[in-house]
Design a protein around this motif. Structure first.
Motif, PDB file in Angstrom:
ATOM      1  N   ALA A  75       8.213 -53.592 -32.498  1.00 58.62           N
ATOM      2  CA  ALA A  75       7.916 -53.443 -30.885  1.00 58.62           C
ATOM      3  C   ALA A  75       8.951 -53.830 -29.877  1.00 58.62           C
ATOM      4  O   ALA A  75       8.926 -52.779 -29.251  1.00 58.62           O
ATOM      5  N   VAL A  76      10.274 -53.749 -30.488  1.00 57.33           N
ATOM      6  CA  VAL A  76      11.547 -53.523 -29.181  1.00 57.33           C
ATOM      7  C   VAL A  76      11.667 -52.036 -29.870  1.00 57.33           C
ATOM      8  O   VAL A  76      12.293 -51.201 -29.058  1.00 57.33           O
ATOM      9  N   SER A  77      12.040 -51.840 -31.745  1.00 51.76           N
ATOM     10  CA  SER A  77      12.285 -49.751 -31.459  1.00 51.76           C
ATOM     11  C   SER A  77      11.019 -49.136 -30.788  1.00 51.76           C
ATOM     12  O   SER A  77      11.464 -48.378 -30.171  1.00 51.76           O
ATOM     13  N   ASN A  84       2.614 -39.319 -38.276  1.00 50.72           N
ATOM     14  CA  ASN A  84       2.135 -39.601 -39.943  1.00 50.72           C
ATOM     15  C   ASN A  84       2.616 -40.916 -40.188  1.00 50.72           C
ATOM     16  O   ASN A  84       1.751 -41.673 -41.079  1.00 50.72           O
ATOM     17  N   THR A  85       3.805 -41.375 -39.944  1.00 49.72           N
ATOM     18  CA  THR A  85       4.462 -42.258 -39.938  1.00 49.72           C
ATOM     19  C   THR A  85       4.146 -43.807 -39.683  1.00 49.72           C
ATOM     20  O   THR A  85       3.496 -44.345 -40.436  1.00 49.72           O
ATOM     21  N   ALA A  86       3.327 -42.986 -38.325  1.00 51.53           N
ATOM     22  CA  ALA A  86       2.509 -44.704 -37.885  1.00 51.53           C
ATOM     23  C   ALA A  86       1.474 -44.808 -37.971  1.00 51.53           C
ATOM     24  O   ALA A  86       0.980 -45.820 -38.347  1.00 51.53           O
ATOM     25  N   TYR A 105      10.475 -47.861 -36.907  1.00 55.00           N
ATOM     26  CA  TYR A 105      10.755 -46.118 -37.876  1.00 55.00           C
ATOM     27  C   TYR A 105      10.084 -45.575 -37.433  1.00 55.00           C
ATOM     28  O   TYR A 105      10.574 -44.023 -37.135  1.00 55.00           O
ATOM     29  N   ALA A 106       8.318 -45.297 -37.172  1.00 58.45           N
ATOM     30  CA  ALA A 106       7.900 -44.427 -37.514  1.00 58.45           C
ATOM     31  C   ALA A 106       8.609 -43.359 -35.611  1.00 58.45           C
ATOM     32  O   ALA A 106       8.270 -42.007 -35.978  1.00 58.45           O
ATOM     33  N   PRO A 107       8.918 -44.057 -35.025  1.00 56.58           N
ATOM     34  CA  PRO A 107       8.944 -43.352 -33.126  1.00 56.58           C
ATOM     35  C   PRO A 107      10.475 -42.172 -33.542  1.00 56.58           C
ATOM     36  O   PRO A 107      10.462 -41.545 -33.009  1.00 56.58           O
ATOM     37  N   TRP A 108      10.905 -42.814 -35.237  1.00 57.73           N
ATOM     38  CA  TRP A 108      12.614 -42.345 -35.068  1.00 57.73           C
ATOM     39  C   TRP A 108      12.823 -40.954 -35.842  1.00 57.73           C
ATOM     40  O   TRP A 108      13.479 -40.178 -36.463  1.00 57.73           O
ATOM     41  N   VAL A 109      11.807 -40.886 -36.376  1.00 56.52           N
ATOM     42  CA  VAL A 109      11.073 -40.064 -37.523  1.00 56.52           C
ATOM     43  C   VAL A 109      11.515 -38.164 -37.451  1.00 56.52           C
ATOM     44  O   VAL A 109      12.201 -37.383 -37.389  1.00 56.52           O
ATOM     45  N   ALA A 110      10.950 -38.494 -35.959  1.00 59.27           N
ATOM     46  CA  ALA A 110      10.736 -36.644 -35.078  1.00 59.27           C
ATOM     47  C   ALA A 110      12.528 -36.350 -35.386  1.00 59.27           C
ATOM     48  O   ALA A 110      12.697 -35.390 -34.913  1.00 59.27           O
ATOM     49  N   ARG A 111      12.947 -37.255 -34.592  1.00 60.69           N
ATOM     50  CA  ARG A 111      14.512 -36.816 -34.287  1.00 60.69           C
ATOM     51  C   ARG A 111      15.347 -36.576 -35.756  1.00 60.69           C
ATOM     52  O   ARG A 111      16.219 -35.547 -35.355  1.00 60.69           O
ATOM     53  N   ARG A 112      15.115 -37.669 -36.912  1.00 61.54           N
ATOM     54  CA  ARG A 112      15.250 -36.671 -37.624  1.00 61.54           C
ATOM     55  C   ARG A 112      15.615 -35.852 -39.096  1.00 61.54           C
ATOM     56  O   ARG A 112      15.910 -35.247 -39.096  1.00 61.54           O
ATOM     57  N   ALA A 113      13.966 -35.864 -38.349  1.00 59.09           N
ATOM     58  CA  ALA A 113      12.946 -34.430 -38.798  1.00 59.09           C
ATOM     59  C   ALA A 113      13.642 -33.023 -38.150  1.00 59.09           C
ATOM     60  O   ALA A 113      12.960 -31.977 -38.895  1.00 59.09           O
ATOM     61  N   GLY A 114      13.950 -33.303 -37.443  1.00 57.72           N
ATOM     62  CA  GLY A 114      14.476 -31.488 -36.536  1.00 57.72           C
ATOM     63  C   GLY A 114      12.517 -31.777 -35.703  1.00 57.72           C
ATOM     64  O   GLY A 114      13.028 -30.076 -35.594  1.00 57.72           O
ATOM     65  N   GLU A 115      11.878 -32.873 -35.130  1.00 57.34           N
ATOM     66  CA  GLU A 115      10.716 -31.804 -34.967  1.00 57.34           C
ATOM     67  C   GLU A 115      10.433 -32.226 -33.563  1.00 57.34           C
ATOM     68  O   GLU A 115       9.293 -31.719 -33.335  1.00 57.34           O
TER      69      GLU A 115
END
Length: 972
Positions: A64-66, A214-216, A258-268
C-alpha cells in the motif's frame, strides 16, 4: 552478398545497457525465505501464527505504501490505478492485522463473520476498478459492448465451473447463518470477477508501462489463486496461519509493492508526451502480437470452460443445476451476440479497408511522382504507373529489376552508403531521408545520354524501402547553368575575374606552387573605346567576342584565358618546371608576343575592317608572391606597356611597384600642397593690340617654394619625380580642378569689386572629358560663386589625335550653350590643330609661343603666322598671340591682323593686388606706327615706362629676353 542486398542490409544498432537485476534478486530471496519458513512451520506454532498474520499484514501495508508513494510522485493517467491498488492492499493488511489480533494477541479462534472478513471482501473492488483503469479503453460503443461480453464470458464460465465443483455444496446452508453463507459465496464470486478482469486486462492492457502492469497483474493473479485455494472446503478445514498458502499471499503483496517501480528499472517509464511517439513505432514484419491472437480466442475458451462445467455435472450423474443451466445459456447467448458484433465489425472494417485501398491506389496511380517498393534484397516489388511518363519505361518492365542496376555506377557507392546509414538510424530519429542520383531512362526519355537526374524520398517498409521519386533533370541543368554563368563572362563565355582569381590561387598555392615559371598575362585592347564611339557598342561587343575566341584558341589546353571586364583579358600560363630564368622569360615572352600579334590582326565586323592593338603585361609567380600580388604585378606591367607606346609586351620589374608607390606619394604631396595653400594663382592681362585695352586675364598657377620662389606646376612635378618616367594625369587633374575653382572664385570677387574682366583658364582636352568637369559641374560652380558664364573662357590646351573628337565636340557645345567661350590654345603647333579647328566650336585662337618668338627675324615664319591669322579672321574668330616679349613683335603681329596679345611686352603674371591696380588704369601704351610722340618703352615690370628720344625701333628699350612665365628648376 549482391549489390542490392548489400545496399538494403541493416547495420546492427548498438544495444543499450541492461537494467539492474539486484531488486529482482532481493525480491526472490525475501519471498523464497518466507516460503521456506512456511514450509517448515517456522519452528513453532507461535512464530508461524505471528508470521502468518502480521507477516502478511506487513507485506500488504508495504504494498500500500509503495503504490501510494509512486502515485504521489508520478503524474500520469495511471495514477488512480495505483491509488486503488494501495487502498486494496491496505484493506488486505488491515484484515490480516485483525486476524492476528484474534489469533496471536488474544489467543482465540477468529469469529465468523468478523471485521477481517469485511476487510478481505473490500480487497477485491478497488483492485477490480484499478485493473479497469489500466485496461486499454475501447474507442467505440461496440468495443465497450465486446469488453463487457468478454468479461461476462470469462466470469460466467468460471462461475459455471466453480459452481459445479464447489459452490453448489457451499450454497447449502447446512445449519450456518445467512451471514456465514453469504461470506462463503462472496469470496469465490469476487475472486471470479477479479480473475475475469485479470484475464481481460492481460489481452487488453495498455502498451505503456507494460512491465509494471504485467507485474501488478501477476501479483493479483497470485493473490486470487491463493484465495481460490483457501475457499476450497478441503483446504479451508485444515488451514492454519503460517502454512505454505500464506507464502503465495506474501509473494503477491511483495510483487505488488515492487510493480510500480519496474518501469523505472527497465527503462520503460514515459510521460504523457511519450505516448504518441510510442504509439507510432513500427513493428517489424512478421511480429504479430500473441496477445491479439489469444484475445480473439477468448470467447471460444470461455465457452469451452462453460461446457466443461456442464459436462462435470453430467459425468457425476447429477442432474444439471439450474444455476449452471442459466449461466451456460447466458454465456452462449453472450457468445452469439459477440460473434454477431464481430461479424458486423468485420464487414464494416472490410468496407473501410477497401475504400481506403481504392483511395490510396488512386493517389499512387494518379501521382506525378514514381513510387517504388524495394524488397530487402534490392529487387523492385512495385512500381507506380507514373514511371512511364517520368522514366520513359513501363512499370511492368521495372518490376523484378534490381535497383542497383538502374542507378548510375558513379552514384551507386554514394547511394549505398546513404541507405546503410539511414537503416542504421532509429526510425523515430530519422523517419525519412533524401537521395539524389542518376537513374537509367528508357528510349522515350533518354535525351541522348540515357540517364535522368532523380530525387527520391526514402521511407522504411517491412525491412525494405519505399522510394518516392521525381525527375529533377531540368533543375540540375538549370543549377549547372547558373553556376556556369556565375563563373563565366556572359558576353564571351570566358571565365570571369572570380574564376580566374580562383585558378591563379590554385596555381600559386597548390601542388604547382614550386613552378616559378608559371605566369599571368594581363591584356588590354588599345583603341577599343574608339570602336565603341565610331561604329557603336554592338560592334564593340562583336569585337570582344572575336578577340575572346582568338584568345581561347591561342592558349594551350592546360592554360586558362579569362575576361576581367571591359576590354581587359588575362591568361594563366602554367610552367614546365624549368629553373633557367632566361629560358622562362623567352618562352613566356614568345607566347605573349604570339597572342599580341593574333589579337592585333584586323577584325571583320559588319562588312568593315576594324583594327585594334593589344598591350600585354607579364608577371611570374615568384616565391612569396600572393595571388592578388601576381595579378597586380601583371596589371602594372600592362600599364607600363601602354605608357611605352601601346601594342607591346612588357615584363614586370620590381621598380614598377616603386614607381606606383612614388606616384601615390607625389599625389599626396600635391593634395597637401593644395590644402596648405602652397599654390598661388597669378593672372596675366590679355591686351587689345590696337588700343592697349585689357580685355581679359589668363590664370596661371604657381608653386611657392620654401624659399618663397614661385615655380610652375610642371616644375613642381618634375622636382617630385626626380627624373622618373611617370604619368602625371591624376596629379594634373587635381591641380586643374583647383585652378578652375580658384580662378572662378577670384573672378567673381573682382566682378563684385567693379572689375568685370573675363578670366581664361587653360584645361586639357582630356580633362574636359572627365566627369568631374562636366557642363553641369561648371554651371554649378558658376552659380555657386555668382559669376556670369560670359566671364569664363576655357582654353583647350591639348590636341591629342587619340581623343574622341565627337565626345569633345559635344562637351564644348554644351559649355557654349551655358555662355562659356572656348579658346584653342597652342594653335599652329600640333598636327591635329586643323582637324580641331574644323570640328570644334572655337571662339578664340591663341597662337603658339613658337610662332611669336621668330615672327620678326624669320620671313618664312612671318608668312606662316600671317596665314594662320588670316584663317582666324576669315572664320570670325578672335586671335591672341602668346609670349609677346618685344615691341617689334607687337608691331609685326598687329600688322598681320592679330587682335590681342599677352606677354612681358605688356605685363607678366601679376598677383591680385597688382592686377587690380592694372585694371584701374584699364590699358597699356602700345608702339606708335606713325612715329608721332615719344617712343614707347615696354618693360617686364608690369607697368609701362616712357623715355625721351626719337620714335623708332632703335629707340625701344628691350626688356630682358627671359619670360616671367618661365622659371628655373629650383635646387633639390
Amino acid at each position: 552478398m549482391s549489390a542490392p542486398g548489400a545496399m538494403l542490409s541493416r547495420s546492427p544498432a548498438p544495444a543499450g545497457n541492461p537494467p539492474s537485476v539486484a531488486p529482482q534478486i532481493v525480491l526472490a530471496v525475501v519471498c523464497g525465505g518466507y516460503a521456506v519458513g512456511a514450509a517448515f512451520g517456522w519452528g513453532s506454532p507461535e512464530v508461524a501464527a505471528f508470521m502468518g498474520d502480521f507477516g502478511l499484514s506487513f507485506a500488504a501495508f508495504l504494498a500500500a505504501v509503495s503504490c501510494g508513494l509512486y502515485a504521489r510522485k508520478r503524474r500520469s493517467r495511471f495514477r488512480p490505478a495505483w491509488m486503488l491498488f494501495a487502498a486494496s492492499s491496505g484493506m488486505a493488511g488491515l484484515g490480516n492485522g485483525v486476524w492476528g489480533w484474534y489469533e496471536v494477541i488474544k489467543g482465540v479462534a477468529v469469529p465468523s463473520p468478523c471485521l477481517a472478513d469485511f476487510c478481505f471482501l473490500l480487497f477485491a473492488p478497488p483492485a477490480i476498478v484499478g485493473l479497469l483503469v489500466l485496461a486499454k479503453r475501447p474507442v467505440t460503443r461496440a468495443g465497450w459492448v465486446c469488453l463487457g461480453l468478454d468479461s461476462w464470458l470469462i466470469a460466467g464460465s468460471l462461475v459455471t465451473l466453480s459452481w459445479s465443483l464447489a459452490l453448489a455444496h457451499t450454497a447449502h446452508f447446512q445449519g450456518r447463518s445467512v451471514a456465514q453463507s453469504a461470506l462463503s459465496l462472496a469470496y469465490p464470486l469476487l475472486d471470479i470477477v477479479l480473475v475475469s478482469m485479470v484475464l481481460a486486462l492481460h489481452f487488453r492492457r495498455s502498451s505503456v508501462h507494460r512491465s509494471a502492469i504485467n507485474t501488478a497483474v501477476a501479483a493479483l493473479a497470485l493473490t486470487v489463486l491463493c484465495d481460490a485455494l483457501f475457499s476450497s472446503p478441503l483446504l479451508r478445514e485444515h488451514y492454519r496461519s503460517g502454512q505454505i498458502l500464506d507464502a503465495g499471499w506474501f509473494a503477491g503483496s511483495m510483487l505488488l509493492a515492487y510493480a510500480p517501480w519496474v518501469a523505472r528499472r527497465a527503462g520503460e517509464e514515459s510521460t504523457e508526451e511519450d505516448l504518441k511517439p510510442a504509439a507510432r513505432r513500427v513493428q517489424p514484419h512478421g511480429s504479430r502480437p500473441i496477445a491479439g491472437s489469444l484475445a480473439a480466442l477468448t470467447p471460444y475458451l470461455a465457452a469451452a470452460v462453460c461446457t466443461l462445467g456442464i459436462l462435470t455435472n453430467v459425468l457425476d450423474g447429477r442432474r444439471i443445476d439450474r444455476v449452471v443451466l442459466f449461466t451456460g445459456c447466458t454465456v452462449v447467448l453472450a457468445l452469439v451476440v459477440r460473434q454477431g458484433i464481430m461479424l458486423l465489425d468485420n464487414i464494416t472494417l472490410t468496407q473501410e479497408l477497401a475504400q481506403k485501398e481504392n483511395h490510396f491506389r488512386s493517389l499512387v496511380q494518379g501521382s506525378s511522382d514514381v513510387i517504388m517498393i524495394a524488397a530487402p534484397t534490392g529487387v523492385l516489388r512495385y512500381v507506380s504507373p507514373a514511371a512511364a511518363g517520368v522514366y520513359g519505361r513501363d512499370a511492368e518492365e521495372l518490376v523484378g529489376s534490381e535497383l542497383a542496376s538502374l542507378i548510375h555506377p558513379e552514384d551507386l557507392g554514394r547511394v549505398v552508403h546513404e541507405v546503410r546509414r539511414f537503416l542504421a538510424a532509429a526510425p523515430e530519429d530519422e523517419p525519412t531521408t533524401r537521395i539524389e542520383c542518376r537513374f537509367r531512362a528508357g528510349e522515350r526519355r533518354s535525351g541522348g545520354d540515357g540517364w535522368l537526374n532523380v530525387e527520391s524520398t526514402v521511407n522504411r517498409h517491412h525491412g525494405g524501402l519505399i522510394f518516392n521519386s521525381r525527375d529533377v533533370t531540368e533543375r540540375v541543368r538549370l543549377q549547372a547553368q547558373l553556376q556556369h554563368n556565375a563563373s563565366h563572362d556572359a558576353l564571351t563565355d570566358l571565365p570571369n575575374r572570380a574564376l580566374f582569381t580562383e585558378r591563379v590561387t590554385q596555381a600559386v598555392t597548390g601542388r604547382r606552387a614550386s613552378d616559378h615559371d608559371t605566369a599571368v598575362l594581363y591584356i588590354d585592347l588599345d583603341g577599343f573605346k574608339q570602336v565603341n564611339d565610331t561604329i557603336g557598342h554592338q560592334a564593340g561587343d562583336e569585337l570582344l567576342i572575336q578577340a575572346a575566341r582568338r584568345l581561347g584558341d591561342s592558349v594551350r589546353s592546360g592554360d586558362i584565358a579569362a575576361r576581367l571586364g571591359g576590354d581587359e583579358f588575362a591568361a594563366l600560363i602554367t610552367g614546365d618546371g624549368t629553373r633557367d630564368l632566361a629560358a622562362r622569360e623567352f618562352r613566356i615572352h614568345e607566347i605573349a608576343d604570339r597572342l599580341r600579334i593574333k589579337l592585333s590582326e584586323p577584325y571583320r565586323i559588319d562588312g568593315r575592317e576594324v583594327r585594334v592593338a593589344a598591350s600585354i603585361g607579364v608577371a611570374f609567380a615568384e616565391p612569396g608572391v600572393s595571388p592578388a600580388g601576381l595579378l597586380r604585378n601583371a596589371d602594372l606591367a600592362m600599364y607600363r606597356a601602354k605608357q611605352a607606346g601601346k601594342g607591346r609586351v612588357e615584363l614586370y620589374a620590381p621598380q614598377m611597384q616603386d614607381e606606383v608607390a612614388h606616384r601615390a606619394e607625389l599625389v599626396g604631396k600635391l593634395r597637401t600642397a593644395l590644402s596648405d595653400g602652397a599654390f598661388a594663382l597669378l593672372h596675366q592681362p590679355v591686351v587689345e593690340l590696337a588700343t592697349g585695352q585689357i580685355t581679359a586675364v589668363a590664370a596661371h598657377a604657381r608653386w611657392r617654394s620654401a624659399q618663397g620662389i614661385l615655380f610652375t606646376p610642371a616644375e613642381f612635378l618634375r622636382v617630385g619625380d626626380r627624373g622618373r618616367f611617370t604619368d602625371d594625369g591624376d596629379r594634373a587633374a587635381e591641380l586643374d580642378r583647383w585652378q578652375l575653382e580658384e580662378a572662378v572664385e577670384q573672378a567673381a570677387a573682382r566682378h563684385r569689386a567693379g572689375y568685370p574682366v573675363p578670366v581664361a583658364v587653360r584645361l586639357s582636352a582630356r580633362r574636359l572629358l572627365d566627369h568631374a568637369l562636366s557642363p553641369k559641374g561648371v554651371e554649378s560652380l558658376l552659380t555657386r560663386h555668382n559669376l556670369p558664364s560670359r566671364a569664363l573662357v576655357v582654353e583647350l590646351s591639348e590636341s591629342d589625335p587619340r581623343l574622341p573628337l565627337d565626345d569633345l565636340e559635344r562637351r564644348l557645345i554644351a559649355l557654349r550653350r551655358l555662355g562659356v567661350r572656348i579658346a584653342l590654345d597652342g594653335f599652329g603647333s600640333g598636327y591635329a590643330a586643323i582637324s580641331a579647328l574644323r570640328r570644334l566650336p572655337v571662339d578664340v585662337l591663341r597662337l603658339d609661343r613658337g610662332l611669336v618668338d621668330g615672327v620678326v627675324e624669320s620671313a618664312r615664319l612671318h608668312k606662316i603666322t600671317a596665314g594662320l591669322l588670316r584663317i582666324a579672321g576669315d572664320l570670325g574668330m578672335q586671335s591672341v598671340a602668346d609670349g609677346i616679349d618685344l615691341p617689334e613683335q607687337v608691331l609685326a603681329l598687329r600688322s598681320m591682323g592679330c587682335t590681342h596679345g599677352m606677354g612681358t611686352a605688356f605685363s607678366g603674371p601679376l598677383d591680385e593686388h597688382r592686377l587690380r591696380r592694372s585694371l584701374t588704369h584699364a590699358q597699356y601704351p602700345v608702339p606708335d606706327l606713325a612715329g608721332k610722340g615719344r617712343a614707347v618703352v615696354l618693360t617686364g615690370s608690369g607697368l609701362p615706362a616712357r623715355q625721351g628720344g626719337p620714335v623708332g625701333p632703335e629707340s625701344l628699350v628691350h626688356p630682358p629676353l627671359r619670360s616671367n612665365s618661365e622659371t628655373s628648376v629650383p635646387p633639390t
